[in-house]
Design a protein around this motif. Structure first.
Motif, PDB file in Angstrom:
ATOM      1  N   SER A 258     -25.369   5.853   2.587  1.00  0.00           N
ATOM      2  CA  SER A 258     -25.394   7.215   2.028  1.00  0.00           C
ATOM      3  C   SER A 258     -24.078   7.513   1.317  1.00  0.00           C
ATOM      4  O   SER A 258     -24.060   7.981   0.173  1.00  0.00           O
ATOM      5  CB  SER A 258     -25.617   8.249   3.138  1.00  0.00           C
ATOM      6  N   THR A 259     -22.945   7.211   1.979  1.00  0.00           N
ATOM      7  CA  THR A 259     -21.637   7.449   1.353  1.00  0.00           C
ATOM      8  C   THR A 259     -21.468   6.515   0.152  1.00  0.00           C
ATOM      9  O   THR A 259     -20.943   6.926  -0.894  1.00  0.00           O
ATOM     10  CB  THR A 259     -20.513   7.262   2.387  1.00  0.00           C
ATOM     11  N   MET A 262     -23.025   7.973  -2.840  1.00  0.00           N
ATOM     12  CA  MET A 262     -22.201   9.055  -3.401  1.00  0.00           C
ATOM     13  C   MET A 262     -21.052   8.463  -4.230  1.00  0.00           C
ATOM     14  O   MET A 262     -20.719   8.972  -5.303  1.00  0.00           O
ATOM     15  CB  MET A 262     -21.631   9.923  -2.272  1.00  0.00           C
ATOM     16  N   SER A 337     -20.901  11.427   3.803  1.00  0.00           N
ATOM     17  CA  SER A 337     -22.153  11.840   4.421  1.00  0.00           C
ATOM     18  C   SER A 337     -21.934  11.984   5.927  1.00  0.00           C
ATOM     19  O   SER A 337     -21.175  11.229   6.531  1.00  0.00           O
ATOM     20  CB  SER A 337     -23.197  10.762   4.132  1.00  0.00           C
ATOM     21  N   VAL A 365     -22.180  15.800   2.596  1.00  0.00           N
ATOM     22  CA  VAL A 365     -23.622  16.057   2.582  1.00  0.00           C
ATOM     23  C   VAL A 365     -24.248  15.529   3.867  1.00  0.00           C
ATOM     24  O   VAL A 365     -23.769  14.561   4.464  1.00  0.00           O
ATOM     25  CB  VAL A 365     -24.294  15.405   1.348  1.00  0.00           C
ATOM     26  N   PRO A 369     -27.773  11.626   0.149  1.00  0.00           N
ATOM     27  CA  PRO A 369     -27.577  12.714  -0.826  1.00  0.00           C
ATOM     28  C   PRO A 369     -28.857  13.045  -1.607  1.00  0.00           C
ATOM     29  O   PRO A 369     -29.604  12.154  -1.982  1.00  0.00           O
ATOM     30  CB  PRO A 369     -26.487  12.156  -1.757  1.00  0.00           C
ATOM     31  N   ARG A 370     -29.067  14.340  -1.793  1.00  0.00           N
ATOM     32  CA  ARG A 370     -30.199  14.817  -2.594  1.00  0.00           C
ATOM     33  C   ARG A 370     -29.692  15.143  -3.992  1.00  0.00           C
ATOM     34  O   ARG A 370     -28.487  15.111  -4.259  1.00  0.00           O
ATOM     35  CB  ARG A 370     -30.806  16.070  -1.958  1.00  0.00           C
ATOM     36  N   ASP A 373     -26.911  17.493  -4.208  1.00  0.00           N
ATOM     37  CA  ASP A 373     -25.634  16.917  -3.759  1.00  0.00           C
ATOM     38  C   ASP A 373     -25.002  16.101  -4.901  1.00  0.00           C
ATOM     39  O   ASP A 373     -23.791  16.149  -5.115  1.00  0.00           O
ATOM     40  CB  ASP A 373     -25.849  16.007  -2.553  1.00  0.00           C
ATOM     41  N   LEU A 374     -25.849  15.348  -5.602  1.00  0.00           N
ATOM     42  CA  LEU A 374     -25.336  14.536  -6.712  1.00  0.00           C
ATOM     43  C   LEU A 374     -24.785  15.453  -7.808  1.00  0.00           C
ATOM     44  O   LEU A 374     -23.800  15.122  -8.472  1.00  0.00           O
ATOM     45  CB  LEU A 374     -26.439  13.622  -7.256  1.00  0.00           C
TER      46      LEU A 374
END
Ligand code: FEO
Length: 395
Positions: A258-259, A262, A337, A365, A369-370, A373-374
């Motif tokens: 997740s991170t 991002m 995240s 987030v 990320p959704r 978030d982006l």
């Protein structure tokens, strides 16, 4: 090794540590290092300037023997740290007539660290001169490059500066002089980042003082001798200046991607806006590489997942290093995240209190990320680009 002549009556008598890969059990040494010591033979007296790490004392004694040194009148100690002073007890046993020439702070620290006796010292002050006959040493107190007691020694007649750690490089080479400038530039920059960067204001001050000094050679205690002093002085002027470059560093770690997602998005958003951006995956990064990049970068954005209520320990280690190395970074950001909560922002902020940087709004987030978030990462990239434009480093 062997004693090598710099100029008439001046010899390099230190040791090369080809295999050392870690300094202070912390700093990676991809190119090994050297512990330089210098012998200055005057018409009346002989002085040794600094010694070597105790692990290499045999090399020092071998070199002195090769040069036929039977008596030392003085051993100048520019710095207490043991990679330069650690062989002093053995030097004093072998040459009992020698006096340790140093400043009062260094004397006190040498007594603490090496248990040297009070009566072996000759204490000097800033600007004092010591005659060796046809050669003269002078001393310049230079605290905080690297410890509070550090000083420089200058050989007047030959215009040689012996600045100990200052201006050095961790670079093992049999070349006496810094002829391989491209390689040495990088090694010296890494060294500056890891050792001198926290003391940037002192570095600036000493660079100014050195402007007044005629210099034929700079002979540091790590790495080769600079036969073209301007090479290293101009590099230091650049590194220690207040000027930053259009670079964004993103030290990061990711556990479940997740991170990492991002970081990828932020990287693209920055590059699309004309910024130079470099990710440093902390799982693999040599921390020296990251430190070296911090010398110039205008912005650092740390990316970390939340683990046990705070930053990932590896990211925390990087945050700590950023905090203690005190780069001239003007913008600091934090993204990552988390699963369900935590104190990541508070904890990293605490480590970064030493930075004189503006803190960007963190983007943390929940989970993967959704789109929204982006979008926040796009806004972060735009905020960074805007500041870089204001500083005139992004066209
Ligand atoms: Fe090379 Fe601060 O010692």
């Amino acid at each position: 090794m062997w004693g090598r002549k710099l100029t008439e009556g001046v010899y390099s008598v230190g040791a090369i540590d080809w295999d050392r890969r870690l300094f202070d059990e912390l700093i990676p040494l991809p190119n090994g290092t050297t512990y330089n010591a210098y012998l200055v033979k005057g018409s009346e007296k002989t002085a040794l300037i600094d010694t070597v790490d105790p692990s290499k004392k045999k090399d020092l004694f071998h070199n002195l023997k090769q040069l036929g040194v039977e008596r030392l009148d003085y051993v100048v100690s520019n710095h207490t740290e043991q990679d330069h002073s650690g062989s002093l007890p053995d030097v004093l046993s072998t040459y009992p007539e020698a006096k340790v020439v140093t400043n009062s702070k260094c004397k006190a620290l040498l007594i603490d660290h090496l248990h040297l006796p009070e009566d072996c010292f000759l204490v000097i002050n800033d600007g004092e001169r010591l005659s060796l006959g046809d050669k003269t040493l002078t001393f310049m107190l230079a605290p905080w490059v690297h410890w509070p007691e550090t000083m420089f020694t200058y050989l007047v007649e030959d215009k040689i500066l012996f600045p100990c750690d200052f201006l050095g490089s961790h670079f093992a080479t049999s070349d006496l002089f810094a002829t391989r400038e491209r390689e040495i530039y990088l090694a010296a920059k890494r060294y500056y980042a890891e050792i001198m960067m926290p003391f940037r204001s002192h570095v600036q001050k000493y660079l100014q003082r050195l402007e007044e000094l005629p210099l034929a050679f700079i002979a540091p205690s790590h790495g080769p001798v600079y036969h073209r002093p301007e090479f290293i002085l101009s590099a230091y002027r650049d590194w220690a200046s207040d000027q930053v470059k259009n670079e964004v560093l993103i030290p990061y770690i990711s556990m479940h991607e997740s991170t990492a997602r991002m970081v990828e998005h932020l990287l693209e958003a920055l590059v699309n806006r004309g910024l130079e951006a470099s990710p440093f995956n902390l799982t693999y990064t040599d921390l020296g590489e990251l430190a070296m990049a911090m010398v110039d970068a205008a912005t650092i954005v740390l990316a970390t997942p939340t683990v046990l209520g705070g930053p990932h320990p590896t990211a925390l280690y990087a945050a700590y290093l950023v905090g203690v190395l005190r780069p001239k970074t003007r913008l600091a950001g934090l993204i990552g995240s988390y699963g369900w909560g935590g104190r990541t922002v508070e904890i990293v902020s605490e480590f970064w209190k030493t930075l004189k940087a503006e803190f960007l709004e963190p983007v943390l987030v929940k989970g993967l990320p959704r789109e929204e978030d982006l979008k926040k990462l796009d806004e972060l990239a735009e905020a960074i680009a805007q500041r870089h434009r204001e500083w005139g480093i992004l066209g």
